[in-house]
Design a protein around this motif. Structure first.
Motif, PDB file in Angstrom:
ATOM      1  N   SER A  89      48.061 -36.551 -21.262  1.00 30.24           N
ATOM      2  CA  SER A  89      48.491 -35.253 -20.705  1.00 30.24           C
ATOM      3  C   SER A  89      48.918 -35.510 -19.340  1.00 30.24           C
ATOM      4  O   SER A  89      48.348 -36.063 -18.440  1.00 30.24           O
ATOM      5  CB  SER A  89      47.426 -34.213 -20.549  1.00 30.24           C
ATOM      6  N   ASN A  90      49.983 -34.570 -18.926  1.00 22.28           N
ATOM      7  CA  ASN A  90      50.479 -34.565 -17.479  1.00 22.28           C
ATOM      8  C   ASN A  90      50.945 -35.874 -17.111  1.00 22.28           C
ATOM      9  O   ASN A  90      50.584 -36.142 -15.994  1.00 22.28           O
ATOM     10  CB  ASN A  90      49.656 -33.778 -16.684  1.00 22.28           C
ATOM     11  N   GLY A  91      51.415 -36.766 -17.922  1.00 21.68           N
ATOM     12  CA  GLY A  91      51.916 -38.096 -17.423  1.00 21.68           C
ATOM     13  C   GLY A  91      53.416 -38.014 -16.663  1.00 21.68           C
ATOM     14  O   GLY A  91      53.972 -37.091 -16.926  1.00 21.68           O
ATOM     15  N   ALA A  92      53.682 -39.242 -16.265  1.00 27.54           N
ATOM     16  CA  ALA A  92      54.986 -39.104 -15.619  1.00 27.54           C
ATOM     17  C   ALA A  92      55.453 -40.866 -15.720  1.00 27.54           C
ATOM     18  O   ALA A  92      54.470 -41.827 -15.480  1.00 27.54           O
ATOM     19  CB  ALA A  92      54.729 -38.691 -13.849  1.00 27.54           C
ATOM     20  N   PHE A  93      56.949 -40.675 -15.383  1.00 25.97           N
ATOM     21  CA  PHE A  93      57.314 -41.965 -15.605  1.00 25.97           C
ATOM     22  C   PHE A  93      58.558 -41.986 -14.580  1.00 25.97           C
ATOM     23  O   PHE A  93      59.323 -41.003 -14.303  1.00 25.97           O
ATOM     24  CB  PHE A  93      58.049 -42.653 -16.788  1.00 25.97           C
ATOM     25  N   ARG A  94      58.322 -42.752 -13.493  1.00 21.65           N
ATOM     26  CA  ARG A  94      59.167 -42.964 -12.360  1.00 21.65           C
ATOM     27  C   ARG A  94      60.006 -44.225 -12.199  1.00 21.65           C
ATOM     28  O   ARG A  94      59.293 -45.299 -12.228  1.00 21.65           O
ATOM     29  CB  ARG A  94      58.421 -42.515 -10.987  1.00 21.65           C
ATOM     30  N   LYS A 104      67.267 -42.876  -8.351  1.00 26.91           N
ATOM     31  CA  LYS A 104      65.917 -42.311  -8.703  1.00 26.91           C
ATOM     32  C   LYS A 104      66.060 -41.412  -9.898  1.00 26.91           C
ATOM     33  O   LYS A 104      66.729 -40.587  -9.802  1.00 26.91           O
ATOM     34  CB  LYS A 104      65.121 -42.008  -7.422  1.00 26.91           C
ATOM     35  N   THR A 105      65.187 -41.706 -10.744  1.00 25.57           N
ATOM     36  CA  THR A 105      64.755 -40.588 -11.942  1.00 25.57           C
ATOM     37  C   THR A 105      63.130 -40.350 -12.155  1.00 25.57           C
ATOM     38  O   THR A 105      62.580 -41.383 -11.837  1.00 25.57           O
ATOM     39  CB  THR A 105      65.790 -40.837 -13.041  1.00 25.57           C
ATOM     40  N   ASP A 110      69.156 -30.359 -24.080  1.00 29.75           N
ATOM     41  CA  ASP A 110      69.734 -29.990 -22.898  1.00 29.75           C
ATOM     42  C   ASP A 110      69.552 -31.221 -21.793  1.00 29.75           C
ATOM     43  O   ASP A 110      68.996 -31.293 -20.698  1.00 29.75           O
ATOM     44  CB  ASP A 110      68.904 -28.830 -22.397  1.00 29.75           C
ATOM     45  N   GLY A 111      69.779 -32.581 -22.396  1.00 29.24           N
ATOM     46  CA  GLY A 111      69.753 -33.712 -21.429  1.00 29.24           C
ATOM     47  C   GLY A 111      70.963 -33.674 -20.447  1.00 29.24           C
ATOM     48  O   GLY A 111      72.086 -33.127 -20.799  1.00 29.24           O
ATOM     49  N   LYS A 112      70.846 -33.675 -19.103  1.00 28.52           N
ATOM     50  CA  LYS A 112      71.930 -33.823 -18.196  1.00 28.52           C
ATOM     51  C   LYS A 112      72.662 -35.024 -18.057  1.00 28.52           C
ATOM     52  O   LYS A 112      72.076 -36.162 -17.780  1.00 28.52           O
ATOM     53  CB  LYS A 112      71.261 -33.448 -16.798  1.00 28.52           C
ATOM     54  N   LEU A 113      74.044 -34.856 -18.210  1.00 30.99           N
ATOM     55  CA  LEU A 113      74.894 -36.194 -17.985  1.00 30.99           C
ATOM     56  C   LEU A 113      74.825 -36.601 -16.743  1.00 30.99           C
ATOM     57  O   LEU A 113      75.103 -37.943 -16.837  1.00 30.99           O
ATOM     58  CB  LEU A 113      76.394 -35.647 -18.442  1.00 30.99           C
ATOM     59  N   SER A 114      74.453 -36.104 -15.720  1.00 31.61           N
ATOM     60  CA  SER A 114      74.405 -36.681 -14.437  1.00 31.61           C
ATOM     61  C   SER A 114      73.298 -37.408 -14.342  1.00 31.61           C
ATOM     62  O   SER A 114      73.184 -38.391 -13.422  1.00 31.61           O
ATOM     63  CB  SER A 114      74.074 -35.505 -13.448  1.00 31.61           C
ATOM     64  N   THR A 115      72.264 -37.591 -15.131  1.00 30.64           N
ATOM     65  CA  THR A 115      71.127 -38.487 -15.113  1.00 30.64           C
ATOM     66  C   THR A 115      71.467 -39.984 -15.227  1.00 30.64           C
ATOM     67  O   THR A 115      71.321 -40.898 -14.636  1.00 30.64           O
ATOM     68  CB  THR A 115      70.030 -37.987 -15.795  1.00 30.64           C
ATOM     69  N   PRO A 116      72.063 -40.183 -16.336  1.00 28.44           N
ATOM     70  CA  PRO A 116      72.723 -41.634 -16.920  1.00 28.44           C
ATOM     71  C   PRO A 116      73.661 -42.008 -15.859  1.00 28.44           C
ATOM     72  O   PRO A 116      73.712 -43.231 -15.511  1.00 28.44           O
ATOM     73  CB  PRO A 116      73.028 -41.663 -18.279  1.00 28.44           C
ATOM     74  N   TRP A 117      74.536 -41.140 -15.541  1.00 27.04           N
ATOM     75  CA  TRP A 117      75.692 -41.317 -14.724  1.00 27.04           C
ATOM     76  C   TRP A 117      75.445 -42.060 -13.335  1.00 27.04           C
ATOM     77  O   TRP A 117      76.028 -42.900 -12.943  1.00 27.04           O
ATOM     78  CB  TRP A 117      76.475 -40.132 -14.344  1.00 27.04           C
TER      79      TRP A 117
END
Length: 266
Positions: free
Chosen positions: A132-137, A148-149, A204-211
């Motif tokens: 629960s409430n994990g994160a991948f940075r 960074k993402t 709703d994945g943002k194209l700007s993220t992989p870009w």
């Protein structure tokens, strides 16, 4: 009394040493609690970093409930394994070296020197596994400036996971994508034999993220728009062969906006 006081103290001393020996990393732990009467253990504030101090893993709380039914099933049985606020820090340096790969690089004996097992999975039953409430940075220093993402919160819940033959359960993994999108995996997974049937829904994945990770190889400015994916699959592995099939596949693009770098018009 030894179980309540001596065992936690001993683990607090030995756990960082064990991690250092196995991974060559620095580890700290805030607190460990053990209840030998209820077969429960808790680890709070576990952090693992490279010798340089670069963070790799963090866990806010790890709770493990062991079941006496292990004696009847002749299998390690846990009523619950709960991991709260875990964080994975993936850092790719300018030389394209990933910190996580450095941590898990082979140490000591070579694979040829190690005794070979029988290839079978240990007999294991986990009635409830929750993250629960994990994160991948992730940080990519091969780009300038560094890209960074972050994927959070990551929530993962599995019921009735087992390596016993013909034992499967329903599983669910959900995560929020950068920019507000969402990822959902729902299905069944069996480890003996290895089989999985599930549906993946990405919204709703943002194209700007992989870009931002391929921008140096493109001549377009940061794109606008979002994408979605629906996928239903079946996978199995038996007799050294892998079978994979897709019964449903859908991909969508919304509000797409692409322009040349330096251009004010699409």
């Amino acid at each position: 009394l030894a179980g309540f006081f001596a065992a936690p103290w001993l683990l607090r001393q030995q756990l960082p040493k064990l991690i250092s020996e196995q991974l060559g990393a620095r580890a700290t732990v805030e607190d460990i609690r053990i209840n030998p009467l209820l077969f429960k253990a808790e680890v709070q504030g576990l952090a693992i970093a490279e010798a340089s101090g670069l963070r790799a893993f963090e866990i806010g709380l790890l709770r493990v409930n062991f079941e006496l039914s292990s004696l009847l099933r002749w299998a390690w049985t846990f009523s619950e394994i709960r991991i709260e606020r875990p964080v994975i820090h993936a850092d790719l340096d300018a030389g394209e070296n990933l910190n996580l790969a450095r941590l898990f690089a082979p140490r000591g004996d070579t694979p040829e020197d190690k005794p070979r097992g029988d290839g079978k999975l240990p007999r294991l039953v986990i009635q409830h596994l929750a993250i629960s409430n994990g994160a991948f940075r992730f940080t990519d220093h091969t780009l300038e400036p560094a890209a960074k993402t972050q994927l959070d919160p990551v929530n993962f819940e599995i019921h009735d996971v087992s390596t016993l033959p013909d034992y499967d359960g329903n599983h669910r993994l959900s995560a929020r994508l950068p920019g507000g999108g969402s990822l959902l995996w729902e299905g069944q997974l069996s480890l003996a034999p290895i089989e999985s049937t599930a549906k993946i829904t990405l919204k709703d994945g943002k194209l700007s993220t992989p870009w931002q990770f391929v921008r140096d190889h493109l001549t377009i400015a940061e794109p606008g728009g979002s994408y979605g994916l629906n996928l239903r699959y079946r996978m199995g592995y038996s007799g050294g062969k892998t079978a994979f099939s897709i019964s449903e596949l859908g991909f969508t693009l919304q509000d797409l906006l692409i322009a040349q770098q330096g251009s004010s018009t699409p």
